[in-house]
Write a protein that holds these residues in place. Structure first.
Motif, PDB file in Angstrom:
ATOM      1  N   LEU A 120       0.927  -1.258  -0.051  1.00  0.00           N
ATOM      2  CA  LEU A 120       0.076  -0.044  -0.105  1.00  0.00           C
ATOM      3  C   LEU A 120       0.789   1.244   0.072  1.00  0.00           C
ATOM      4  CD1 LEU A 120      -2.622  -0.973   2.651  1.00  0.00           C
ATOM      5  CD2 LEU A 120      -2.817  -1.232   0.267  1.00  0.00           C
ATOM      6  N   GLU A 121       0.415   2.225  -0.665  1.00  0.00           N
ATOM      7  CA  GLU A 121       0.895   3.656  -0.589  1.00  0.00           C
ATOM      8  C   GLU A 121       0.860   4.328   0.984  1.00  0.00           C
ATOM      9  OE1 GLU A 121       2.862   4.995  -2.908  1.00  0.00           O
ATOM     10  OE2 GLU A 121       2.760   3.723  -4.370  1.00  0.00           O
ATOM     11  N   SER A 122       2.133   4.764   1.413  1.00  0.00           N
ATOM     12  CA  SER A 122       1.778   5.307   2.822  1.00  0.00           C
ATOM     13  C   SER A 122       1.671   6.620   2.904  1.00  0.00           C
ATOM     14  CB  SER A 122       3.237   4.932   3.573  1.00  0.00           C
ATOM     15  OG  SER A 122       4.220   5.355   2.808  1.00  0.00           O
ATOM     16  N   ALA A 123       1.894   7.250   1.716  1.00  0.00           N
ATOM     17  CA  ALA A 123       1.851   8.809   1.880  1.00  0.00           C
ATOM     18  C   ALA A 123       0.296   9.165   1.683  1.00  0.00           C
ATOM     19  CB  ALA A 123       2.393   9.305   0.446  1.00  0.00           C
ATOM     20  N   SER A 124      -0.590   8.523   1.225  1.00  0.00           N
ATOM     21  CA  SER A 124      -1.959   8.844   1.081  1.00  0.00           C
ATOM     22  C   SER A 124      -2.567   8.864   2.465  1.00  0.00           C
ATOM     23  CB  SER A 124      -2.770   8.124   0.127  1.00  0.00           C
ATOM     24  OG  SER A 124      -2.737   6.669   0.780  1.00  0.00           O
ATOM     25  N   ARG A 125      -2.355   8.150   3.416  1.00  0.00           N
ATOM     26  CA  ARG A 125      -3.085   8.138   4.530  1.00  0.00           C
ATOM     27  C   ARG A 125      -2.281   7.400   5.575  1.00  0.00           C
ATOM     28  NH1 ARG A 125      -7.532   4.802   5.573  1.00  0.00           N
ATOM     29  NH2 ARG A 125      -7.653   4.629   3.648  1.00  0.00           N
ATOM     30  N   ARG A 126      -2.268   7.872   6.990  1.00  0.00           N
ATOM     31  CA  ARG A 126      -1.426   7.215   7.875  1.00  0.00           C
ATOM     32  C   ARG A 126      -2.194   6.251   8.833  1.00  0.00           C
ATOM     33  NH1 ARG A 126       3.672   9.182   8.183  1.00  0.00           N
ATOM     34  NH2 ARG A 126       4.123   7.136   9.156  1.00  0.00           N
ATOM     35  N   ASN A 127      -3.610   6.473   8.881  1.00  0.00           N
ATOM     36  CA  ASN A 127      -4.400   5.338   9.741  1.00  0.00           C
ATOM     37  C   ASN A 127      -5.088   4.658   8.802  1.00  0.00           C
ATOM     38  OD1 ASN A 127      -7.183   6.630   9.570  1.00  0.00           O
ATOM     39  ND2 ASN A 127      -5.713   8.282   9.962  1.00  0.00           N
ATOM     40  N   ARG A 128      -5.563   3.444   9.462  1.00  0.00           N
ATOM     41  CA  ARG A 128      -6.454   2.292   8.579  1.00  0.00           C
ATOM     42  C   ARG A 128      -7.525   2.151   9.469  1.00  0.00           C
ATOM     43  NH1 ARG A 128      -4.788   2.306   3.017  1.00  0.00           N
ATOM     44  NH2 ARG A 128      -2.370   3.118   3.316  1.00  0.00           N
ATOM     45  N   SER A 129      -8.668   1.839   8.781  1.00  0.00           N
ATOM     46  CA  SER A 129      -9.759   1.467   9.779  1.00  0.00           C
ATOM     47  C   SER A 129      -9.478  -0.293   9.783  1.00  0.00           C
ATOM     48  CB  SER A 129     -11.084   1.636   9.121  1.00  0.00           C
ATOM     49  OG  SER A 129     -11.185   0.763   7.950  1.00  0.00           O
ATOM     50  N   ILE A 130     -10.370  -0.886  10.771  1.00  0.00           N
ATOM     51  CA  ILE A 130      -9.956  -2.307  10.913  1.00  0.00           C
ATOM     52  C   ILE A 130     -10.649  -3.200   9.890  1.00  0.00           C
ATOM     53  CG2 ILE A 130     -12.096  -2.600  12.382  1.00  0.00           C
ATOM     54  CD1 ILE A 130      -8.787  -4.641  12.752  1.00  0.00           C
ATOM     55  N   HIS A 131     -11.739  -2.451   9.440  1.00  0.00           N
ATOM     56  CA  HIS A 131     -12.521  -2.978   8.180  1.00  0.00           C
ATOM     57  C   HIS A 131     -11.459  -3.014   6.888  1.00  0.00           C
ATOM     58  CE1 HIS A 131     -15.571  -3.792   5.105  1.00  0.00           C
ATOM     59  NE2 HIS A 131     -15.014  -2.939   4.448  1.00  0.00           N
ATOM     60  N   GLU A 132     -10.752  -2.065   6.662  1.00  0.00           N
ATOM     61  CA  GLU A 132      -9.898  -1.968   5.661  1.00  0.00           C
ATOM     62  C   GLU A 132      -8.995  -3.158   5.637  1.00  0.00           C
ATOM     63  OE1 GLU A 132      -8.864   2.092   3.957  1.00  0.00           O
ATOM     64  OE2 GLU A 132      -9.096   2.342   6.065  1.00  0.00           O
ATOM     65  N   PHE A 133      -8.325  -3.478   6.930  1.00  0.00           N
ATOM     66  CA  PHE A 133      -7.329  -4.506   7.178  1.00  0.00           C
ATOM     67  C   PHE A 133      -7.890  -5.948   6.862  1.00  0.00           C
ATOM     68  CE2 PHE A 133      -5.162  -7.420  10.444  1.00  0.00           C
ATOM     69  CZ  PHE A 133      -4.194  -7.491   9.680  1.00  0.00           C
ATOM     70  N   LEU A 134      -9.059  -6.212   7.726  1.00  0.00           N
ATOM     71  CA  LEU A 134      -9.755  -7.473   7.689  1.00  0.00           C
ATOM     72  C   LEU A 134      -9.952  -7.970   6.415  1.00  0.00           C
ATOM     73  CD1 LEU A 134     -11.478  -7.756  11.036  1.00  0.00           C
ATOM     74  CD2 LEU A 134      -9.525  -8.429  10.666  1.00  0.00           C
ATOM     75  N   GLN A 135     -10.337  -6.872   5.403  1.00  0.00           N
ATOM     76  CA  GLN A 135     -10.743  -7.075   4.097  1.00  0.00           C
ATOM     77  C   GLN A 135      -9.667  -7.663   3.282  1.00  0.00           C
ATOM     78  OE1 GLN A 135     -14.197  -6.507   3.718  1.00  0.00           O
ATOM     79  NE2 GLN A 135     -14.126  -7.709   1.721  1.00  0.00           N
ATOM     80  N   MET A 136      -8.494  -7.264   3.652  1.00  0.00           N
ATOM     81  CA  MET A 136      -7.207  -7.961   3.200  1.00  0.00           C
ATOM     82  C   MET A 136      -7.084  -9.450   3.548  1.00  0.00           C
ATOM     83  SD  MET A 136      -4.557  -4.824   3.945  1.00  0.00           S
ATOM     84  CE  MET A 136      -3.362  -5.788   3.310  1.00  0.00           C
ATOM     85  N   LEU A 137      -7.688  -9.842   4.509  1.00  0.00           N
ATOM     86  CA  LEU A 137      -7.462 -11.298   5.033  1.00  0.00           C
ATOM     87  C   LEU A 137      -8.458 -12.201   4.419  1.00  0.00           C
ATOM     88  CD1 LEU A 137      -6.667 -10.731   8.558  1.00  0.00           C
ATOM     89  CD2 LEU A 137      -5.221 -10.550   6.624  1.00  0.00           C
ATOM     90  N   GLY A 138      -8.286 -13.539   4.413  1.00  0.00           N
ATOM     91  CA  GLY A 138      -9.138 -14.528   4.087  1.00  0.00           C
ATOM     92  C   GLY A 138     -10.069 -14.399   5.430  1.00  0.00           C
ATOM     93  N   PRO A 139     -11.300 -15.076   4.879  1.00  0.00           N
ATOM     94  CA  PRO A 139     -12.238 -14.935   6.138  1.00  0.00           C
ATOM     95  C   PRO A 139     -12.045 -15.917   7.603  1.00  0.00           C
ATOM     96  CG  PRO A 139     -13.365 -15.965   4.137  1.00  0.00           C
ATOM     97  CD  PRO A 139     -11.893 -15.619   3.650  1.00  0.00           C
ATOM     98  N   GLU A 140     -11.117 -16.850   7.350  1.00  0.00           N
ATOM     99  CA  GLU A 140     -10.698 -17.665   8.376  1.00  0.00           C
ATOM    100  C   GLU A 140      -9.930 -16.807   9.563  1.00  0.00           C
ATOM    101  OE1 GLU A 140      -9.932 -18.540   5.258  1.00  0.00           O
ATOM    102  OE2 GLU A 140     -11.213 -20.052   4.897  1.00  0.00           O
ATOM    103  N   ASP A 141      -8.984 -15.987   8.563  1.00  0.00           N
ATOM    104  CA  ASP A 141      -8.007 -15.297   9.389  1.00  0.00           C
ATOM    105  C   ASP A 141      -8.578 -14.006   9.678  1.00  0.00           C
ATOM    106  OD1 ASP A 141      -5.708 -16.883   9.224  1.00  0.00           O
ATOM    107  OD2 ASP A 141      -5.322 -16.256   7.232  1.00  0.00           O
ATOM    108  N   ALA A 142      -9.564 -13.462   9.097  1.00  0.00           N
ATOM    109  CA  ALA A 142     -10.201 -12.381   9.496  1.00  0.00           C
ATOM    110  C   ALA A 142     -10.966 -12.732  10.849  1.00  0.00           C
ATOM    111  CB  ALA A 142     -11.280 -11.782   8.651  1.00  0.00           C
ATOM    112  N   ILE A 143     -11.631 -13.590  11.031  1.00  0.00           N
ATOM    113  CA  ILE A 143     -12.256 -14.334  12.148  1.00  0.00           C
ATOM    114  C   ILE A 143     -11.379 -14.342  13.410  1.00  0.00           C
ATOM    115  CG2 ILE A 143     -13.543 -16.159  13.174  1.00  0.00           C
ATOM    116  CD1 ILE A 143     -15.082 -16.375  10.365  1.00  0.00           C
ATOM    117  N   ASN A 144     -10.195 -14.884  13.155  1.00  0.00           N
ATOM    118  CA  ASN A 144      -9.373 -14.990  14.239  1.00  0.00           C
ATOM    119  C   ASN A 144      -8.852 -13.751  14.609  1.00  0.00           C
ATOM    120  OD1 ASN A 144      -9.548 -17.878  14.011  1.00  0.00           O
ATOM    121  ND2 ASN A 144      -7.756 -18.036  12.561  1.00  0.00           N
ATOM    122  N   VAL A 145      -8.497 -12.871  13.791  1.00  0.00           N
ATOM    123  CA  VAL A 145      -8.206 -11.498  14.176  1.00  0.00           C
ATOM    124  C   VAL A 145      -9.100 -10.821  14.964  1.00  0.00           C
ATOM    125  CG1 VAL A 145      -7.280  -9.239  13.329  1.00  0.00           C
ATOM    126  CG2 VAL A 145      -6.486 -11.379  12.394  1.00  0.00           C
ATOM    127  N   ALA A 146     -10.410 -11.030  14.582  1.00  0.00           N
ATOM    128  CA  ALA A 146     -11.391 -10.380  15.218  1.00  0.00           C
ATOM    129  C   ALA A 146     -11.375 -10.669  16.617  1.00  0.00           C
ATOM    130  CB  ALA A 146     -12.688 -10.468  14.513  1.00  0.00           C
TER     131      ALA A 146
END
Length: 340
Positions: free
Chosen positions: A138-164
């Motif tokens: 990801l480009e870091s210059a555009s934004r320094r913070n990310r919502s948890i939704h943005e991050f979990l959408q990068m993961l598979g369903p199983e990993d997203a559930i584990n992280v939640a």
């Protein structure tokens, strides 16, 4: 990530880097030891003991000064090289230190890629270092913070559930506690990479309660795990005619879409699911986590809802909710919505 260097004549292993969380001086914890995934082991108990002594010393020096270390020393008549590279957050604070200790005659292997992050529980957002953004492509210059939704959408369903589920642990964890998870993330070329992501619970008068940690690319490490997808991910990924999401109760905060099979509805890409799902005031109490947890293990909570379609109409639907963990102030849950 290994250079193939053998152990030196002094007995110190030199075939990998050790990541040490140094946010609590005197309680340094190992995150990754050489080419193996480790979590929460006391750095002072690494073997051989003289390696532990040197590694802890390097980690403390980098953490306290904020400066990287690359020095040559003589211990017990043996020339050694000590290297420490800090993994820093966006505020410059050292979250962890990558340490290499070995014979001065040898060159260290390439250090595994790593980046730092700071999770703000009250705001449900995370701040990523430039290095972490680069790891995720990801480009870091555009934004320094990310919502948890943005991050979990990068993961598979199983990993997203584990992280939640881990986020629930963070909400309940004690100060200085180490909490984290290991997960897979697709790269730009669609190859999966494994990340070991762990952090400490820290509290300050200025910033309040934070979860501050490090993510390390451990693809190929011992204990990195299998990339096989589970039945859960395959089923939800192929669902049609239903809309399924990973949410946080009680406010239906959207964490990740699992399956999207109702395209006529204007579903949100982040924030609260209530932007598209209307629940009557008499039914909203049915989403209380304690109430759902009291149901039999095979039963989900079911309640009628209305969906707002793209053309502005309201259609009747049914929503089923199943919590994924013990009830807490913020509880991860799976919801499945289908038109009636």
């Amino acid at each position: 990530m290994s250079s193939g260097n053998a152990s030196g004549s002094d007995g110190l292993a030199t075939n990998g880097w050790t990541f040490i969380d140094g946010q609590v001086i005197g309680n340094e914890l190992v995150l990754a030891h050489k080419q193996s995934i480790v979590n929460g082991r006391s750095a002072s108990r690494l073997r051989p003991s003289r390696f532990a002594e040197a590694a802890v010393g390097v980690a403390r020096r980098v953490t306290e000064t904020g400066l990287d270390v690359d020095i040559r020393v003589v211990r017990r008549s043996v020339p050694e090289r000590h290297i420490g590279r800090g993994v820093r957050g966006i505020d410059g604070a050292v979250h962890s230190v990558a340490v290499w200790v070995g014979s001065a005659e040898l060159n260290p292997p390439e250090v595994p890629q790593a980046g730092a992050w700071t999770w703000v529980p009250d705001r449900r957002i995370t701040y990523w270092s430039d290095e972490l953004c680069s790891l995720y492509g990801l480009e870091s210059a555009s934004r320094r913070n990310r919502s948890i939704h943005e991050f979990l959408q990068m993961l598979g369903p199983e990993d997203a559930i584990n992280v939640a589920r881990v986020l629930t642990e963070v909400d309940e964890a004690e100060p200085d506690q180490l909490v984290g998870e290991t997960f897979w993330v697709p790269s730009a070329n669609q190859l999966l990479r494994r990340f070991h992501s762990f952090g400490r619970i820290v509290e300050s008068a200025e910033h309040g309660r934070l979860w501050r940690g490090t993510s390390i690319d451990v693809t190929g490490f011992d204990g990195a795990g299998s990339s096989n997808r589970s039945i859960l991910g395959m089923l939800h990924g192929q669902a049609t005619g239903t809309q399924s999401a990973l949410v946080e109760l009680p406010n239906l905060r959207l964490l990740r879409w699992i399956g999207q099979g109702l395209p006529e509805v204007d579903w949100p890409t982040g924030g609260e699911l209530t932007k598209a799902v209307m629940i009557s005031s008499s039914d909203v109490n049915a989403l209380d986590a304690d109430r759902i947890a009291a149901l039999p293990p095979t039963q989900a909570q079911s309640l009628p809802v209305r969906l707002k379609t793209r053309d502005g109409q309201l259609v009747r639907a049914q929503m089923r909710a199943q919590i994924l963990d013990e009830p807490a102030a913020v509880t991860p849950a799976l919801v499945v919505i289908h038109r009636t």
